[in-house]
Design a protein around this motif. Structure first.
Motif, PDB file in Angstrom:
ATOM      1  N   ARG A 184       0.877  -1.138   0.039  1.00  0.00           N
ATOM      2  CA  ARG A 184       0.009   0.027  -0.033  1.00  0.00           C
ATOM      3  C   ARG A 184       0.986   1.260  -0.025  1.00  0.00           C
ATOM      4  N   GLN A 185       1.871   1.360   0.828  1.00  0.00           N
ATOM      5  CA  GLN A 185       2.784   2.476   0.791  1.00  0.00           C
ATOM      6  C   GLN A 185       3.484   2.502  -0.741  1.00  0.00           C
ATOM      7  N   MET A 186       4.059   1.474  -1.176  1.00  0.00           N
ATOM      8  CA  MET A 186       4.643   1.820  -2.314  1.00  0.00           C
ATOM      9  C   MET A 186       3.693   2.019  -3.551  1.00  0.00           C
ATOM     10  N   LYS A 187       2.572   1.603  -3.424  1.00  0.00           N
ATOM     11  CA  LYS A 187       1.447   1.891  -4.667  1.00  0.00           C
ATOM     12  C   LYS A 187       1.153   3.406  -4.378  1.00  0.00           C
ATOM     13  N   SER A 188       1.017   3.918  -3.157  1.00  0.00           N
ATOM     14  CA  SER A 188       0.972   5.338  -2.772  1.00  0.00           C
ATOM     15  C   SER A 188       2.078   6.310  -3.333  1.00  0.00           C
ATOM     16  N   VAL A 189       3.268   5.906  -3.202  1.00  0.00           N
ATOM     17  CA  VAL A 189       4.345   6.621  -3.758  1.00  0.00           C
ATOM     18  C   VAL A 189       4.062   6.653  -5.493  1.00  0.00           C
ATOM     19  N   MET A 190       3.965   5.610  -5.912  1.00  0.00           N
ATOM     20  CA  MET A 190       3.790   5.394  -7.201  1.00  0.00           C
ATOM     21  C   MET A 190       2.572   6.273  -8.004  1.00  0.00           C
ATOM     22  N   VAL A 191       1.390   6.052  -7.156  1.00  0.00           N
ATOM     23  CA  VAL A 191       0.364   6.853  -7.722  1.00  0.00           C
ATOM     24  C   VAL A 191       0.657   8.354  -7.506  1.00  0.00           C
ATOM     25  N   HIS A 192       0.728   8.733  -6.321  1.00  0.00           N
ATOM     26  CA  HIS A 192       0.621  10.086  -5.958  1.00  0.00           C
ATOM     27  C   HIS A 192       1.855  10.932  -6.003  1.00  0.00           C
ATOM     28  N   LYS A 193       2.854  10.222  -5.828  1.00  0.00           N
ATOM     29  CA  LYS A 193       4.231  10.910  -5.964  1.00  0.00           C
ATOM     30  C   LYS A 193       4.949  11.054  -7.267  1.00  0.00           C
ATOM     31  N   LEU A 194       4.753   9.995  -8.187  1.00  0.00           N
ATOM     32  CA  LEU A 194       5.238   9.906  -9.658  1.00  0.00           C
ATOM     33  C   LEU A 194       4.316   9.821 -10.548  1.00  0.00           C
ATOM     34  N   LEU A 195       3.065   9.498 -10.584  1.00  0.00           N
ATOM     35  CA  LEU A 195       2.099   9.323 -11.765  1.00  0.00           C
ATOM     36  C   LEU A 195       1.091  10.053 -11.478  1.00  0.00           C
ATOM     37  N   SER A 196       0.960  10.952 -10.561  1.00  0.00           N
ATOM     38  CA  SER A 196      -0.386  11.819 -10.359  1.00  0.00           C
ATOM     39  C   SER A 196      -0.615  12.597 -11.399  1.00  0.00           C
ATOM     40  N   ASN A 197      -1.747  13.235 -11.719  1.00  0.00           N
ATOM     41  CA  ASN A 197      -2.202  13.848 -12.809  1.00  0.00           C
ATOM     42  C   ASN A 197      -1.294  15.042 -13.251  1.00  0.00           C
ATOM     43  N   THR A 198      -0.998  15.692 -12.053  1.00  0.00           N
ATOM     44  CA  THR A 198      -0.125  16.948 -11.939  1.00  0.00           C
ATOM     45  C   THR A 198       1.422  16.500 -12.475  1.00  0.00           C
ATOM     46  N   ARG A 199       1.809  15.276 -12.064  1.00  0.00           N
ATOM     47  CA  ARG A 199       3.101  15.052 -12.363  1.00  0.00           C
ATOM     48  C   ARG A 199       3.289  14.678 -13.782  1.00  0.00           C
TER      49      ARG A 199
ATOM     50  N   CYS B 166      -2.952  -1.509 -13.335  1.00  0.00           N
ATOM     51  CA  CYS B 166      -1.546  -0.872 -13.742  1.00  0.00           C
ATOM     52  C   CYS B 166      -1.748   0.531 -13.508  1.00  0.00           C
ATOM     53  N   PRO B 167      -0.705   0.968 -12.579  1.00  0.00           N
ATOM     54  CA  PRO B 167      -0.908   2.500 -12.057  1.00  0.00           C
ATOM     55  C   PRO B 167      -0.209   3.290 -13.324  1.00  0.00           C
ATOM     56  N   GLY B 168       0.463   2.878 -14.349  1.00  0.00           N
ATOM     57  CA  GLY B 168       1.117   3.550 -15.347  1.00  0.00           C
ATOM     58  C   GLY B 168       0.407   4.076 -16.451  1.00  0.00           C
ATOM     59  N   MET B 169      -1.145   3.532 -16.214  1.00  0.00           N
ATOM     60  CA  MET B 169      -1.971   3.939 -17.493  1.00  0.00           C
ATOM     61  C   MET B 169      -2.046   5.293 -17.561  1.00  0.00           C
ATOM     62  N   GLN B 170      -2.308   6.311 -16.791  1.00  0.00           N
ATOM     63  CA  GLN B 170      -2.217   7.887 -17.064  1.00  0.00           C
ATOM     64  C   GLN B 170      -0.885   8.425 -17.679  1.00  0.00           C
ATOM     65  N   PHE B 171       0.135   7.594 -17.474  1.00  0.00           N
ATOM     66  CA  PHE B 171       1.418   7.989 -18.080  1.00  0.00           C
ATOM     67  C   PHE B 171       1.590   7.566 -19.566  1.00  0.00           C
ATOM     68  N   SER B 172       0.928   6.253 -19.921  1.00  0.00           N
ATOM     69  CA  SER B 172       1.046   5.625 -21.194  1.00  0.00           C
ATOM     70  C   SER B 172       0.135   6.414 -22.199  1.00  0.00           C
ATOM     71  N   VAL B 173      -1.042   6.343 -21.839  1.00  0.00           N
ATOM     72  CA  VAL B 173      -2.129   6.898 -22.940  1.00  0.00           C
ATOM     73  C   VAL B 173      -1.850   8.448 -23.626  1.00  0.00           C
ATOM     74  N   PRO B 174      -1.405   9.255 -23.000  1.00  0.00           N
ATOM     75  CA  PRO B 174      -0.750  10.581 -23.428  1.00  0.00           C
ATOM     76  C   PRO B 174       0.179  10.095 -24.606  1.00  0.00           C
ATOM     77  N   VAL B 175       1.258   9.210 -24.330  1.00  0.00           N
ATOM     78  CA  VAL B 175       2.287   9.089 -25.423  1.00  0.00           C
ATOM     79  C   VAL B 175       1.833   8.372 -26.349  1.00  0.00           C
ATOM     80  N   LEU B 176       0.941   7.363 -26.164  1.00  0.00           N
ATOM     81  CA  LEU B 176       0.334   6.538 -27.157  1.00  0.00           C
ATOM     82  C   LEU B 176      -0.555   7.617 -28.258  1.00  0.00           C
ATOM     83  N   GLU B 177      -1.389   8.275 -27.768  1.00  0.00           N
ATOM     84  CA  GLU B 177      -2.338   9.173 -28.462  1.00  0.00           C
ATOM     85  C   GLU B 177      -1.416  10.495 -29.232  1.00  0.00           C
TER      86      GLU B 177
END
Length: 505
Positions: free
Chosen positions: A134-149, A447-458
């Motif tokens: 839970r801690q690692m997912k929180s770091v990934m989602v809120h620190k590395l892959l948030s909408n703002t980031r 997959c927490p990387g969805m928000q990162f991947s889709v803009p690149v693909l499109e």
């Protein structure tokens, strides 16, 4: 003697009745006990000694499991060696696993290869469920892959895609390996976002490819524990340890570079903003956190960014381009959309993407037919659970066949045809819980990387289609393009996508 004789006679006459009652009592108790303890397990194909059902996976497990599900049903119990494994091939069953009983199927099995290659599964992807995960997912989602980031990396995406367009323009008139073009693009983006700068592309690409390949290698010990020594003898374990050491040395050098040297103030760094290593090092030094981010966890998160990011993006781009080439009608319709939106400008920007429903539909349809992970990463039941009327024991491994679900004729009309229009008149999106379409999984382990991947693909797809006409080398008809799959933990084309590009303007 007469009373005794009479009693003896009476007992003898009653004995058959007493015996019958005793037998009936035992039978009833046995039936009740058996009924109470009998499990209604899912149907299983016949298995072989020691290896179980491994031989039925073949070279294309996603296809072979789909065929078997048509005979045994959408919920099958396989035995991979000594490991009971539930194979799920329907949206209804997937929904029960990833929504209704998500908490019961939220952990990962312990497997040798991920443990060796991914720092003992200290990241997010293969980490067992619990407070650490839970801690690692929180770091990934809120620190590395948030909408703002993710939005902060817009200039990185746009500049790397612009560079790719220039490379394609310089290659007009020649045969181009689009797979290699897409690999370079995604590697450059991931390196800049995760590490702050580009590195030697060929070395990074080779490391990532080898690591992902090793994740797909069958390790005997995970499924037949008493034969675990075989992995050592045939060298599987040694090869995994070697590639893990090489990647660790690379990441250690990157971390030391960040620690010992101020970030350069060149234009590229300013565009990139804080990279993943910067963010994680700051988090590591932050004493207000209620947990400690250890060095090994930091490296595990960075490594997962490479593994999950590079291959999924480039393979999805390659499949999307392949489908467009095979379907000229769709290609023409998409070109019309991007051309109208661009209004003569030199490139498509990210701000344009929301005005392109057909582009989004094309990508979704490609992900339906070619999900990055055809078999979603295995889960494991943490307790006994009732699923679709079947009794599933704790410790059962679960594999969802996302590829088969995406081609299920009961959900999708003309399921094997590439028809983006099917996504224009429905509410299916990347955030919705739609279990007939699982390109990024669902539930707690999505997959927490969805928000990162889709803009690149499109953005990459839109700009290529806008700038160029894409065709196959002379002599090859579009409909003859080989669409064979090379199965792995991520699904790639079996052969390179070779094309010729012509400027549209």
């Amino acid at each position: 003697m007469e009373p005794f004789s009479s009693l003896h006679t009476l007992l003898l006459s009653l004995f058959p009745s007493i015996g019958t009652i005793f037998v009936i009592f035992i039978c009833v108790k046995w039936i009740l006990f058996y009924s109470k303890n009998r499990k209604n397990t899912p149907p299983s194909p016949p298995k072989l000694p020691i290896i179980g059902n491994f031989h039925q996976l073949g070279l294309s497990p996603n296809r072979n499991l789909q065929i078997l599900s048509q005979k045994y049903g959408p919920v099958m119990l396989f035995h991979l060696g000594s490991v009971p494994t539930l194979i799920v091939s329907s949206a209804e069953a997937a929904q029960e696993i990833m929504k209704t009983h998500d908490l019961s199927f939220c952990t990962r099995p312990s497997l040798t290869m991920p443990n060796i290659l991914l720092y003992g599964c200290k990241g997010v992807l293969f980490s067992p469920h619990g407070e650490y995960w839970r801690q690692m997912k929180s770091v990934m989602v809120h620190k590395l892959l948030s909408n703002t980031r993710v939005k902060s990396y817009q200039k990185v995406r746009e500049s790397e895609i612009d560079h790719m367009i220039r490379v394609l323009g310089e290659s007009c008139g020649t045969t181009i390996d689009m797979g290699s073009i897409f690999v370079t693009l995604t590697n450059n983006i991931i390196c800049r976002v995760a590490l702050g700068r580009k590195f030697d592309g060929s070395k990074q690409i080779d490391l990532v490819k080898t690591l992902i390949y090793m994740l797909t290698v069958f390790d005997v010990g995970s499924y037949i524990p008493w034969l675990s020594w075989v992995d050592q003898v045939i060298g599987t374990k040694g090869r995994a340890e070697k590639i893990a050491k090489e990647f660790d040395e690379f990441l250690e050098a990157v971390i030391k570079e960040h620690l010992n040297k101020k970030r350069s103030e060149d234009a590229e760094s300013e565009e990139a903003g804080e990279d993943f290593v910067d963010i994680l090092l700051d988090l590591q030094e932050d004493k207000t956190n209620d947990f400690t981010l250890h060095r090994v966890s930091l490296k595990a998160l960075i490594l997962e960014a490479f593994v999950a990011g590079t291959d999924t993006i480039y393979s999805s781009l390659e499949w999307s381009m392949s489908e467009l080439i095979r379907n000229p009608r769709v290609m023409k319709k998409l070109q019309q959309e991007v051309t109208e939106i661009a209004q003569g400008r030199s490139a498509i920007s990210e701000d344009d993407l929301e005005k392109m429903p057909y582009l989004k539909a094309v990508l979704k349809e490609s992900l339906r037919l070619h999900p990055p992970a055809p078999l979603l990463a295995p889960r494991e039941s943490v307790q006994d659970v009732k699923l679709m009327g079947y009794d599933i024991a704790a410790g059962t491994q679960v594999i969802v066949n996302a590829w088969a679900i995406g081609r299920d004729h009961s959900i999708w009309e003309e399921a094997n045809e590439f028809q983006p229009e099917r996504f224009l008149d429905n509410s299916i999106n990347y955030q919705s819980l739609q279990f007939g379409w699982l390109p990024f999984g669902a539930g707690r382990r999505s997959c927490p990387g969805m928000q990162f991947s889709v803009p690149v693909l499109e953005l990459a797809l839109a700009n290529i289609i806008y700038k160029f006409d894409i065709g196959l080398p002379s002599g090859i008809k579009n409909e003859d393009l080989d669409m064979s799959e090379a199965f792995g933990i991520l699904m790639h084309r079996k052969s390179s996508l070779l094309v010729r590009v012509t400027p549209r303007f």
